[in-house]
Scaffold this motif. Structure first.
Motif, mmCIF file in Angstrom:
data_model
loop_
_atom_site.group_PDB
_atom_site.id
_atom_site.type_symbol
_atom_site.label_atom_id
_atom_site.label_comp_id
_atom_site.label_asym_id
_atom_site.label_seq_id
_atom_site.Cartn_x
_atom_site.Cartn_y
_atom_site.Cartn_z
ATOM 1 N N GLY A 16 0.970 -1.116 -0.154
ATOM 2 C CA GLY A 16 0.155 -0.074 0.190
ATOM 3 C C GLY A 16 0.743 1.212 0.022
ATOM 4 O O GLY A 16 0.369 2.228 -1.063
ATOM 5 N N THR A 17 1.933 1.425 0.955
ATOM 6 C CA THR A 17 2.783 2.255 0.462
ATOM 7 C C THR A 17 3.699 2.326 -0.282
ATOM 8 O O THR A 17 3.451 3.489 -0.925
ATOM 9 C CB THR A 17 3.706 2.048 2.106
ATOM 10 O OG1 THR A 17 3.189 2.138 3.611
ATOM 11 C CG2 THR A 17 4.544 3.469 2.224
ATOM 12 N N ALA A 18 4.406 1.320 -1.046
ATOM 13 C CA ALA A 18 4.823 1.637 -2.138
ATOM 14 C C ALA A 18 3.816 2.107 -3.264
ATOM 15 O O ALA A 18 3.836 2.512 -4.099
ATOM 16 C CB ALA A 18 5.378 0.168 -2.186
ATOM 17 N N ALA A 19 2.677 1.821 -3.354
ATOM 18 C CA ALA A 19 1.094 1.809 -4.471
ATOM 19 C C ALA A 19 0.975 3.534 -3.999
ATOM 20 O O ALA A 19 1.251 3.890 -5.219
ATOM 21 C CB ALA A 19 0.148 1.156 -4.425
ATOM 22 N N SER A 20 0.992 4.447 -3.352
ATOM 23 C CA SER A 20 0.912 5.705 -3.135
ATOM 24 C C SER A 20 2.332 6.493 -3.534
ATOM 25 O O SER A 20 2.024 7.447 -4.006
ATOM 26 C CB SER A 20 0.411 5.873 -1.498
ATOM 27 O OG SER A 20 2.164 6.580 -0.766
ATOM 28 N N VAL A 21 3.934 5.962 -3.297
ATOM 29 C CA VAL A 21 4.826 6.700 -4.361
ATOM 30 C C VAL A 21 5.029 6.203 -5.949
ATOM 31 O O VAL A 21 5.054 6.544 -6.019
ATOM 32 C CB VAL A 21 5.780 5.769 -3.621
ATOM 33 C CG1 VAL A 21 7.349 6.472 -4.253
ATOM 34 C CG2 VAL A 21 6.441 5.560 -1.976
ATOM 35 N N VAL A 22 4.176 4.845 -6.138
ATOM 36 C CA VAL A 22 3.980 5.227 -8.194
ATOM 37 C C VAL A 22 3.162 5.519 -8.459
ATOM 38 O O VAL A 22 3.152 5.946 -9.494
ATOM 39 C CB VAL A 22 4.382 3.222 -8.181
ATOM 40 C CG1 VAL A 22 6.052 2.550 -7.457
ATOM 41 C CG2 VAL A 22 3.262 2.631 -8.104
ATOM 42 N N SER A 23 1.671 5.893 -7.531
ATOM 43 C CA SER A 23 0.889 6.484 -7.860
ATOM 44 C C SER A 23 1.226 8.050 -7.945
ATOM 45 O O SER A 23 0.231 8.523 -8.765
ATOM 46 C CB SER A 23 -0.486 6.011 -7.055
ATOM 47 O OG SER A 23 0.016 7.019 -5.805
ATOM 48 N N ASP A 80 2.270 3.273 14.943
ATOM 49 C CA ASP A 80 2.967 2.733 13.931
ATOM 50 C C ASP A 80 2.166 2.717 12.870
ATOM 51 O O ASP A 80 2.004 3.479 11.437
ATOM 52 C CB ASP A 80 4.176 1.558 13.958
ATOM 53 C CG ASP A 80 5.099 1.699 14.413
ATOM 54 O OD1 ASP A 80 5.646 2.361 15.357
ATOM 55 O OD2 ASP A 80 5.286 -0.040 14.658
ATOM 56 N N VAL A 81 0.662 1.783 12.573
ATOM 57 C CA VAL A 81 0.042 2.008 11.775
ATOM 58 C C VAL A 81 -0.853 3.563 11.383
ATOM 59 O O VAL A 81 -1.192 4.297 10.028
ATOM 60 C CB VAL A 81 -1.565 1.057 12.245
ATOM 61 C CG1 VAL A 81 -2.576 1.326 11.116
ATOM 62 C CG2 VAL A 81 -1.339 -0.703 12.369
ATOM 63 N N LEU A 82 -1.081 4.557 12.999
ATOM 64 C CA LEU A 82 -1.473 6.048 12.506
ATOM 65 C C LEU A 82 -0.449 6.428 11.449
ATOM 66 O O LEU A 82 -0.834 7.564 10.977
ATOM 67 C CB LEU A 82 -1.766 6.267 14.025
ATOM 68 C CG LEU A 82 -2.166 7.817 14.648
ATOM 69 C CD1 LEU A 82 -3.508 7.818 13.060
ATOM 70 C CD2 LEU A 82 -2.116 7.853 15.550
ATOM 71 N N ALA A 83 0.706 6.066 12.466
ATOM 72 C CA ALA A 83 1.958 7.283 11.452
ATOM 73 C C ALA A 83 1.820 6.785 9.989
ATOM 74 O O ALA A 83 2.020 7.911 9.070
ATOM 75 C CB ALA A 83 3.202 6.884 12.223
ATOM 76 N N ASP A 84 1.651 5.637 9.750
ATOM 77 C CA ASP A 84 2.019 5.197 8.550
ATOM 78 C C ASP A 84 0.211 5.956 7.084
ATOM 79 O O ASP A 84 0.633 6.292 6.677
ATOM 80 C CB ASP A 84 1.279 3.899 8.396
ATOM 81 C CG ASP A 84 1.816 3.055 6.778
ATOM 82 O OD1 ASP A 84 2.931 3.421 5.957
ATOM 83 O OD2 ASP A 84 0.917 2.258 6.504
ATOM 84 N N MET A 85 -0.252 5.577 8.397
ATOM 85 C CA MET A 85 -1.530 6.534 8.020
ATOM 86 C C MET A 85 -1.558 7.689 7.431
ATOM 87 O O MET A 85 -1.786 8.081 6.439
ATOM 88 C CB MET A 85 -2.685 6.388 8.919
ATOM 89 C CG MET A 85 -4.342 6.078 8.179
ATOM 90 S SD MET A 85 -5.064 5.220 7.429
ATOM 91 C CE MET A 85 -4.857 3.639 8.462
ATOM 92 N N LYS A 86 -1.219 8.982 8.320
ATOM 93 C CA LYS A 86 -1.026 10.104 7.901
ATOM 94 C C LYS A 86 0.057 10.747 7.214
ATOM 95 O O LYS A 86 -0.079 11.030 6.436
ATOM 96 C CB LYS A 86 -0.179 10.699 9.336
ATOM 97 C CG LYS A 86 -1.300 10.217 10.254
ATOM 98 C CD LYS A 86 -1.431 11.631 11.535
ATOM 99 C CE LYS A 86 -2.570 11.458 12.944
ATOM 100 N NZ LYS A 86 -1.546 12.587 13.745
ATOM 101 N N GLU A 87 1.054 9.689 7.193
ATOM 102 C CA GLU A 87 2.035 9.474 5.810
ATOM 103 C C GLU A 87 1.487 9.288 4.425
ATOM 104 O O GLU A 87 1.909 10.104 3.500
ATOM 105 C CB GLU A 87 2.977 9.024 6.312
ATOM 106 C CG GLU A 87 4.710 8.878 4.890
ATOM 107 C CD GLU A 87 4.878 10.087 4.947
ATOM 108 O OE1 GLU A 87 4.961 10.724 5.264
ATOM 109 O OE2 GLU A 87 5.507 10.358 3.711
ATOM 110 N N ARG A 88 0.341 8.468 5.038
ATOM 111 C CA ARG A 88 0.240 7.555 3.368
ATOM 112 C C ARG A 88 -1.074 9.064 2.936
ATOM 113 O O ARG A 88 -0.821 9.784 1.471
ATOM 114 C CB ARG A 88 -0.745 7.022 2.995
ATOM 115 C CG ARG A 88 -1.050 6.522 2.156
ATOM 116 C CD ARG A 88 -0.696 5.000 1.524
ATOM 117 N NE ARG A 88 -1.330 4.061 2.972
ATOM 118 C CZ ARG A 88 -2.476 3.073 2.004
ATOM 119 N NH1 ARG A 88 -2.853 3.382 0.812
ATOM 120 N NH2 ARG A 88 -2.696 2.671 2.898
#
Ligand code: CDP
Length: 223
Positions: free
Chosen positions: A90-97, A170-178
């Motif tokens: 999911g994180t990689a998808a937000s980078v390539v997109s 960690d999940v919250l930080a990842d969510m905010k970053e995305r």
């Protein structure tokens, strides 16, 4: 002269990660007998291809090549791979997109589905830019959202359900970053279309959110 074939309706459902838009989209499609497309799955398929080739998602050329090589059959086949739903993908998808050429390569598949859903009755497509870019003339546009803490809590529950150990912070930080990355994209940033119905599901159960969304969609279809 033959009359033009009437266009089948498109329902656009956009919103941030873990807002519940995918579940809503699937339920609305099943209720109306429409076909559903998860546009995020295409970006995830590109991301997973890049990761599996051992390339970092920031490698723009690799992402563009993977997007151009992705055909709908291959994207569909990849959905049964559990890695497609992981947070890493999911994180990689937000980078390539964020790469314009990646978005351009995936445009036709989404627009074709919108114009010619396989069942011929209508399409429900969920993503980030469906109401703004893919189908700006969709009959109904929903922007499904919820507070980041609530989305992180839901995502944590999903991960734990899959037996994946995860920590709320960690999940919250990842969510905010995305969210930050998705909202600040130079092209197709995540934003509610001006004519979208914004559904904040922070204080709603999944059934309440579904009832509110369906009633909005039915009113739009009746207009
Ligand atoms: O399921 P979740 O909401 O976590 O993510 P997803 O819908 O599968 O999308 C994964 C990533 O792809 C998002 O974070 C977006 O960056 C990107 N995406 C996009 O840019 N445009 C879309 N129409 C759908 C997804």
């Amino acid at each position: 002269m033959t009359a033009a074939t009437p266009r089948t309706p498109v329902i656009a459902i956009d919103g941030p990660a873990a807002s519940g838009k995918g579940t809503l989209a699937r339920r609305i499609a099943a209720t109306l007998g429409f076909d559903h497309m998860d546009s995020g799955a295409l970006y995830r398929a590109v991301a997973l291809t890049v990761l599996r080739n051992g390339t970092p998602p920031e490698d723009t050329a690799a992402a563009i090549a993977a997007a151009r090589a992705l055909d709908p059959a291959r994207a569909a086949a990849m959905q049964s791979d559990p890695a497609i739903r992981s947070d890493t993908t999911g994180t990689a998808a937000s980078v390539v997109s964020a790469v314009p050429e990646v978005r351009a390569a995936l445009l036709d598949a989404q627009r074709n589905f919108a114009a010619h859903p396989p069942g011929g009755r209508g399409a429900v497509i969920d993503g980030r830019d469906i109401g703004t870019v893919i189908s700006p003339d969709a009959v109904a546009k929903l922007f499904v959202t919820a507070d980041p803490e609530i989305r992180a809590r839901r995502r944590l529950g999903e991960l734990q359900g899959q037996g994946v150990a995860a920590i709320f912070d960690d999940v919250l930080a990842d969510m905010k970053e995305r969210d930050r990355r998705d909202s600040q994209k130079a092209i197709s940033p995540m934003v509610a279309a001006p004519d979208a119905f914004v559904l904040d599901t922070s204080r709603m159960s999944a059934d309440e959110a579904f009832a509110a969304a369906l009633s909005f969609v039915r009113r739009a279809l009746d207009r």
